[in-house]
Design an enzyme around this catalytic site. Structure first.
Site, PDB file in Angstrom:
ATOM      1  N   CYS A 216      -6.756   1.022   2.550  1.00 34.07           N
ATOM      2  CA  CYS A 216      -7.580   2.213   2.751  1.00 34.07           C
ATOM      3  C   CYS A 216      -7.579   3.137   1.542  1.00 34.07           C
ATOM      4  O   CYS A 216      -8.560   3.848   1.313  1.00 34.07           O
ATOM      5  CB  CYS A 216      -7.103   2.977   3.986  1.00 34.07           C
ATOM      6  SG  CYS A 216      -7.515   2.144   5.551  1.00 34.07           S
TER       7      CYS A 216
ATOM      8  N   GLU B 118       0.859  -1.178   0.000  1.00 35.03           N
ATOM      9  CA  GLU B 118       0.000   0.000   0.000  1.00 35.03           C
ATOM     10  C   GLU B 118       0.895   1.228   0.000  1.00 35.03           C
ATOM     11  O   GLU B 118       1.943   1.237   0.644  1.00 35.03           O
ATOM     12  CB  GLU B 118      -0.916   0.030   1.223  1.00 35.03           C
ATOM     13  CG  GLU B 118      -1.781   1.284   1.269  1.00 35.03           C
ATOM     14  CD  GLU B 118      -2.954   1.190   2.232  1.00 35.03           C
ATOM     15  OE1 GLU B 118      -3.844   2.053   2.137  1.00 35.03           O
ATOM     16  OE2 GLU B 118      -2.980   0.270   3.058  1.00 35.03           O
TER      17      GLU B 118
ATOM     18  N   ASN C  49     -12.346  -3.618   1.021  1.00 35.11           N
ATOM     19  CA  ASN C  49     -11.290  -3.686   2.028  1.00 35.11           C
ATOM     20  C   ASN C  49     -11.823  -3.161   3.355  1.00 35.11           C
ATOM     21  O   ASN C  49     -12.193  -1.998   3.458  1.00 35.11           O
ATOM     22  CB  ASN C  49     -10.099  -2.828   1.591  1.00 35.11           C
ATOM     23  CG  ASN C  49      -9.049  -2.684   2.683  1.00 35.11           C
ATOM     24  OD1 ASN C  49      -8.278  -3.595   2.930  1.00 35.11           O
ATOM     25  ND2 ASN C  49      -9.027  -1.541   3.357  1.00 35.11           N
ATOM     26  N   GLU C  50     -11.925  -4.045   4.341  1.00 33.44           N
ATOM     27  CA  GLU C  50     -12.228  -3.643   5.729  1.00 33.44           C
ATOM     28  C   GLU C  50     -13.518  -2.831   5.881  1.00 33.44           C
ATOM     29  O   GLU C  50     -13.589  -1.912   6.695  1.00 33.44           O
ATOM     30  CB  GLU C  50     -11.070  -2.843   6.324  1.00 33.44           C
ATOM     31  CG  GLU C  50      -9.819  -3.648   6.543  1.00 33.44           C
ATOM     32  CD  GLU C  50      -8.752  -2.888   7.324  1.00 33.44           C
ATOM     33  OE1 GLU C  50      -9.044  -1.789   7.826  1.00 33.44           O
ATOM     34  OE2 GLU C  50      -7.636  -3.413   7.444  1.00 33.44           O
TER      35      GLU C  50
END
Length: 847
Positions: A267, A59, A399-400
């Site tokens: 994120c 990331e 994602n999450e």
């Protein structure tokens, strides 16, 4: 990757757990050896291990791309750092005006009709008013201390430029120090001709070595000169690729021999606006990552505001990620946004047309990676230099996400569309940002109900959690969804943390039929631009070093084996410890009032009481932050910017007690933090009400500054309302009551097991790989029984990583590293004493 409290609250790192306390003090008696037995059924085979089991998560956090893995040495090369992205930015961030021999002029970053293209909108306008011998221009400071150069190496310069000067504009480009008194290479001389954009190139041959050079671009004459995409690349990139990767970082990554590469992040994928670049309105800032923005000629790629607070040039884009995956032998695993934000934003985008556009983008991505050159996007890939398909066989959606129902509704739309066109692609879901809790449970319920093939789990916990949860996946459904542990780490880069992670990895391997992929996170951190730690590989502008975690990960990743060999271990028995400690009050970016604090023992005797009528002398500040004072007979913390303002009272030895307190939120972002089992500023439990921007409640356990979430569920706190909070502790069991109603309970009865092992088989080499982690101060004297029917060579290769558990690798010293030797005395049954605080791999050759 979880944000908010876990980033800010753990910036100082941890010091270790109770069982990871470091070497005995000088003169102290070393702990006696503890006895263990490992019994191996070497004639049987356990689960097969996926060849791609261990991989990497990349990331762009901590300046991992620009200023890191991406080898570009010029910061803000296209003048796109703008205040709309970051209030500290201007188009001239990292640039300063410079003149030589009386040169003069003005510079400005502008966006007008003379721009180079619609995606690269801002450029440098240089108005030249030089005297005859003078030159005027700009100086770039690079990243960290400056631009790194090595004597004898070549560096390729390029710039896009145009001029209205009739005879052209001469450029002098130099590599020099800040003051201009030292030159590190002969200058490059170019002449810009014509008032249309053209690319100009040159090459420097460095004559000196430095980590603090500056790039100066100066022009002679008069008129208006326009510059864009000012670039400097080392010729010696990874595999010599233009627009390539920084060699030392890429080589450290390649040395891990990863089975997969997950990109472009977590994120940054599912946050910000869900819209991509829109030519009609120009840039839409802080948008989610859009892969189509990142391909094609670099001068035509959009620049994006990164979730982590800085800009991404997208010079390292999807083509480069796919190529890097191929170069290091890793499966590429792209992640695309699902139109449900995560990472603390918690918003679902209800726009069916936009959703369909993103679904089509995912289909186009697969075509770009795998399609024939006759297809639309396969032709784009071929035009970039790679006619052969990259072979993507799995893709992650989302994602999450903290909104599991909203996420699943959208995920299924993606999966159905992808499977209809590409039935062999594995479409990966996720279970939210933590290892347990309401979101996790609901996400898994939905994943099971919808027959999801693979689920991505993420968690960051203290080392003791990893030592307590080696058997986490023993009870998972063997016929259900496979698990991808896509992000995990314990909260520091000390050897203690690496050992805890290594011990946990033995459990991952033992459950290789369930856990088919795993990746430590994050991968990279620029030491001068840290948003998150711990990290696997650290670097500055000219050096890089692997953390202790890197060394342990590398040992596991390069010695996986093909199948698990059944084995068991017996030895020292440990028991769970009761919750003990004082009580505490705290806040997080919130002003709150506390009153009527009472602590009673289990038999009803009062241990402590404070109504603050006589001040707050019984309370001791632990965090050193906040503005605490007694106001109108209550204890008030009034600073709405301070994070973790913990004050504590009572006895560290308290156990089996009830804590009650009245709490009122006055203003701010969150709610209350009520501590219990408090030992010191880094070791405690707290009940977090209204956390995560007043969206969630949780109990977090901190051990030497590293937190683990024990229970979590949605929760918010009203401003101005007084709440009755009560916490009941009985041994390892804790019950939480809010306004007289049971809010939740948990039993912190996990046993910390510092000795862990697994055995795998390298089929081609005919070797058993015995992997042992001894994460304690005592040596582990271990009898290893391979079985009577096994014939082995008397010698074996052994690799050990050991040391002081509080030690870590730094820029100046890397004491944590593997040592490989040959040992004798190997037999179907043999004894080996494993060092304190060590991980040991023994490759036993079978006959």
């Amino acid at each position: 990757m979880r944000t908010h409290r876990l980033v800010a609250g753990l910036a100082s790192g941890l010091v270790g757990t109770a069982l990871l306390t470091g070497a005995p003090a000088r003169g102290a008696e070393a702990p006696a050896a503890l006895d263990y037995t490992i019994s191996v059924d070497a004639e049987r085979a356990g689960p097969r291990i996926d060849p791609a089991m261990y991989g990497l998560f990349f990331e762009d956090i901590n300046r991992a791309a620009d200023g890191g893995l991406y080898a570009e040495l010029v910061q803000n090369r296209s003048f796109e750092y703008l205040p709309v992205d970051n209030r500290a930015y201007t188009g001239l961030t990292s640039w300063t005006a410079v003149s030589t021999a009386g040169g003069s002029g003005t510079v400005a970053a502008v966006n007008d009709d003379a721009r180079m293209n619609e995606r690269n909108r801002t450029y440098l306008k240089v108005t030249l008013t030089n005297a005859d011998a003078g030159t005027y221009g700009v100086l770039n400071s690079g990243y960290n201390t400056g631009i790194p150069l090595e004597a004898g190496k070549s560096y390729d310069f390029s710039v896009w430029a145009r001029t209205d000067a009739a005879g052209g504009t001469p450029l002098t480009i130099t590599l020099r120090n800040q003051a201009g008194t030292t030159s590190y290479a002969p200058p490059v001389q170019l002449t810009v001709h014509g008032d249309t954009w053209r690319k100009y190139t040159g090459t420097f041959q460095a004559t000196g070595t430095t980590d603090a050079a500056r790039l100066a671009v100066e022009a002679a004459g008069s008129g208006t000169l326009r510059l864009d995409m000012v670039s400097l690349f080392p010729r010696d990139t990874f595999k010599g690729r233009p627009n390539g990767l920084r060699k030392d970082l890429a080589e450290k990554i390649a040395a891990l021999r990863p089975g997969f590469l997950r990109f472009p992040g977590g994120c940054i994928v599912n946050t910000g606006s869900m819209y991509g670049y829109d030519a009609a309105s120009g840039y839409q800032r802080a948008r989610a990552y859009q892969w189509k923005d990142t391909i094609g000629p670099v001068e035509e790629r959009a620049t994006n505001a990164n979730f982590w607070g800085y800009n991404q040039s997208y010079g390292l884009g999807y083509y480069e990620y796919l190529q890097f995956s191929e170069d290091i032998g890793a499966k590429p695993v792209p992640v695309v946004p699902a139109l449900v934000t995560g990472c603390g934003q918690n918003r679902a985008v209800d726009d069916d047309a936009l959703l369909q556009r993103h679904i089509q983008d995912a289909l186009d991505l697969i075509e770009f990676a795998n399609g024939p050159v006759t297809s639309t996007w396969g032709a784009e890939r071929a035009a970039m230099g790679h006619p052969e398909p990259f072979g993507v066989d799995r893709i992650q959606v989302g994602n999450e996400e903290n909104l599991p129902d909203a996420f699943m509704a959208r995920f299924l739309r993606f999966r159905d569309a992808i499977k209809a066109k590409y039935p062999d692609i594995t479409v990966i879901s996720n279970s939210g940002p933590d290892d347990a809790g309401t979101t996790f449970d609901r996400a898994w319920e939905l994943n099971r109900a919808n027959g999801v093939e693979m689920v991505d789990e993420h968690y960051y916990n203290d080392p003791s959690w990893f030592l307590q949860n080696n058997k986490r996946y023993d009870s998972y459904d063997r016929s259900g969804a496979k698990v991808w542990l896509g992000e995990y780490a314990s909260w520091d880069n000390k050897l203690a943390n690496a050992l805890a992670e290594g011990a946990y990895m033995t459990g991952l391997e033992r459950n290789a039929d369930v856990v088919t992929m795993a990746s430590y996170a994050p991968l990279l951190a620029n030491i001068d631009y840290v948003q998150w730690k711990p990290d696997m590989i650290w670097f500055d502008n000219d050096q890089s070093w692997g953390s202790a975690n890197y060394e342990v990960q590398k040992l596991f990743m390069t010695n996986v084996g093909d199948e698990v060999v059944p084995s068991t271990a017996t030895g020292a028995v440990r028991t769970a410890q009761p919750v003990t400690g004082a009580v505490g009050l705290s806040t997080w970016r919130t002003a709150a009032r506390y009153d009527d604090v009472v602590v009673t023992s289990a038999d009803g005797a009062q241990l402590f009481g404070d109504d603050f009528s006589n001040g707050a002398d019984q309370w001791t500040p632990l965090a050193g932050r906040g503005a605490w004072s007694v106001v109108d007979g209550a204890y008030v913390q009034s600073d709405t910017t301070a994070e973790n303002t913990m004050v504590a009272a009572g006895d560290e030895g308290w156990h089996d007690y009830d804590l009650s307190v009245k709490a009122t939120k006055l203003s701010g972002a969150e709610g209350f933090l009520v501590g219990f089992g408090v030992k010191d500023s880094g070791t405690y439990y707290w009940w977090n009400l209204g956390g995560w921007n007043n969206t969630q409640g949780a109990v977090e356990k901190a051990v030497n500054g590293a937190k683990t979430t024990l229970i979590a569920k949605p929760n918010s706190i009203e401003t101005g309302r007084t709440y009755d909070i009560k916490i009941q502790i009985r041994g390892t069991k804790v019950t939480l009551l809010l306004d007289g109603q049971v809010w939740g309970s948990f039993d912190d009865n996990a046993v910390t097991e510092p000795f862990a092992q697994v055995v795998t088989r390298d089929v081609a080499a005919k070797q058993l790989i015995i992997k042992v982690v001894n994460a304690q101060d005592a040596p582990a004297r271990t009898t290893i029984n391979l079985g009577a029917g096994v014939r082995v060579m008397g010698k074996a290769q052994m690799t050990v990583i050991s040391g002081d558990p509080q030690e870590l690798n730094t820029r100046t010293a890397q004491p944590i590293k593997p040592v490989t030797s040959t040992i004798k005395g190997v037999a179907p049954t043999f004894t080996r004493t494993f060092e304190p605080n060590s991980v040991t791999f023994i490759r036993v050759q079978t006959r």
